[in-house]
Design an enzyme around this catalytic site. Structure first.
Site, PDB file in Angstrom:
ATOM      1  N   HIS A 198       0.824  -1.210   0.000  1.00 29.85           N
ATOM      2  CA  HIS A 198       0.000   0.000   0.000  1.00 29.85           C
ATOM      3  C   HIS A 198       0.860   1.262   0.000  1.00 29.85           C
ATOM      4  CE1 HIS A 198       1.016  -0.465   4.267  1.00 29.85           C
ATOM      5  NE2 HIS A 198       0.686   0.810   4.437  1.00 29.85           N
ATOM      6  N   ARG A 245       5.680   5.794  14.381  1.00 28.86           N
ATOM      7  CA  ARG A 245       5.540   6.332  13.028  1.00 28.86           C
ATOM      8  C   ARG A 245       5.011   7.756  13.060  1.00 28.86           C
ATOM      9  NH1 ARG A 245       1.223   4.019   8.705  1.00 28.86           N
ATOM     10  NH2 ARG A 245      -0.028   5.732   9.522  1.00 28.86           N
ATOM     11  N   HIS A 301       4.814   0.109   0.144  1.00 26.68           N
ATOM     12  CA  HIS A 301       5.578  -0.704   1.078  1.00 26.68           C
ATOM     13  C   HIS A 301       4.716  -1.833   1.620  1.00 26.68           C
ATOM     14  CE1 HIS A 301       3.662   2.424   3.517  1.00 26.68           C
ATOM     15  NE2 HIS A 301       3.688   1.561   4.537  1.00 26.68           N
ATOM     16  N   ASP A 346       0.535   4.927   2.013  1.00 22.50           N
ATOM     17  CA  ASP A 346      -0.173   5.392   3.206  1.00 22.50           C
ATOM     18  C   ASP A 346      -1.275   6.399   2.893  1.00 22.50           C
ATOM     19  OD1 ASP A 346       1.284   3.845   5.000  1.00 22.50           O
ATOM     20  OD2 ASP A 346       2.848   5.363   5.231  1.00 22.50           O
TER      21      ASP A 346
END
Length: 282
Positions: free
Chosen positions: A104, A273, A258, A106
């Site tokens: 995907h 993150r 990723h 983000d």
């Protein structure tokens, strides 16, 4: 107080497709403008950049991210209590599903999807838990002329509630977030976007969020999307990063996808993150 300068940077490409490890910089220290510019240039050239042996508290990670853009709140999971823009990504030993465990880009379901993301490792398994990255410039450029011409005129409907993505958030959803109705979160973006900084075209559909093309049904869109989902993750477009505590990955969501591998059942993995707000894809 020592200020890090760009003259100390050593950049080592990780693969021929994308990715580079950068040495000679302490990301927790104050960085001068030249170093920030050099890191941004490396990100634009290599699409994803990696660092080792960093010591980044949540405030330091956020401060680093904000040198490159505006930090965004993730809509479906709460951030840390004392640093809400830092998202804890945790898989416990008893859990079977990992967060985001599908190829995907983000937050492609937002009107302004993520420009970039920074992921910092605190606790990692002794083996497994690597992350794969794929170059969406190459994915677009290696398509036939006819397919590129077709896609240049299409827009994709991207949704947060696609089943393949929902199941990867099950454990994390228990922590709550600002968006309560996952099914209502969606956005329409060009199937091929032009990177606002490099001017290069990149394929901008992904298996986790792209549901169909605008004006077409899911059934009509499926043959093309399924072909693209397989095409864009060919091994020659990818690199693989092995984590250890203190590692940081910084990737450009406008030109990459990723996939965090889910091969470490029975072990704990803890990451932090920060995601940066992007532009509206064009």
């Amino acid at each position: 107080m020592t200020v890090m300068t760009a003259t100390r940077l050593e950049i080592r490409p990780l693969s021929s497709a994308l990715g580079a490890e950068i040495f000679g910089v302490d990301l927790g220290a104050p960085l001068d403008d030249a170093t920030i510019a050099a890191l941004r240039a490396a990100l634009l050239e290599h699409v994803v950049i990696f660092f080792r042996d960093q010591e980044l508290t949540p405030p330091k990670l956020l401060a680093l991210a904000e040198r490159f853009g505006e930090a965004a709140e993730y809509p479906f999971v709460k951030g840390l209590p004392d640093c809400p823009l830092v998202l804890p990504v945790i898989k416990e030993p008893q859990e079977r599903m990992n967060f985001g465990g599908v190829w995907h880009s983000d937050t492609a379901y937002l009107e302004r999807p993520a420009m970039a993301s920074l992921l910092y490792a605190l606790e990692t398994p002794s083996a497994g838990g690597d992350t794969m990255f794929a170059n969406m410039y190459q994915a677009y450029e290696t398509l036939s002329e006819g397919m590129r011409r077709l896609l240049d005129g299409l827009r994709a409907v991207n949704v947060a509630g696609k089943a393949v993505a929902l199941k990867t958030r099950q454990g994390m959803h228990a922590r709550g977030g600002t968006a309560t109705d996952v099914e209502a979160v969606s956005a329409i973006h060009p199937a091929v976007r032009t990177h606002p900084e490099t001017g290069r075209k990149a394929l901008y559909v992904n298996r986790a969020h792209s549901l169909r093309f605008e004006g077409l049904s899911e059934a009509e869109s499926a043959p093309i999307l399924d072909y693209l989902f397989d095409h864009q993750i060919q091994p020659e477009f990818t690199c693989r990063f092995r984590w250890r505590p203190g590692s940081l990955a910084f990737w450009d969501n406008r030109a990459s996808q990723h996939y965090p591998l889910n091969d470490y059942h029975g072990h704990r993995r803890v990451m932090h993150r920060v995601t940066l707000v992007g532009d509206r894809p064009r």
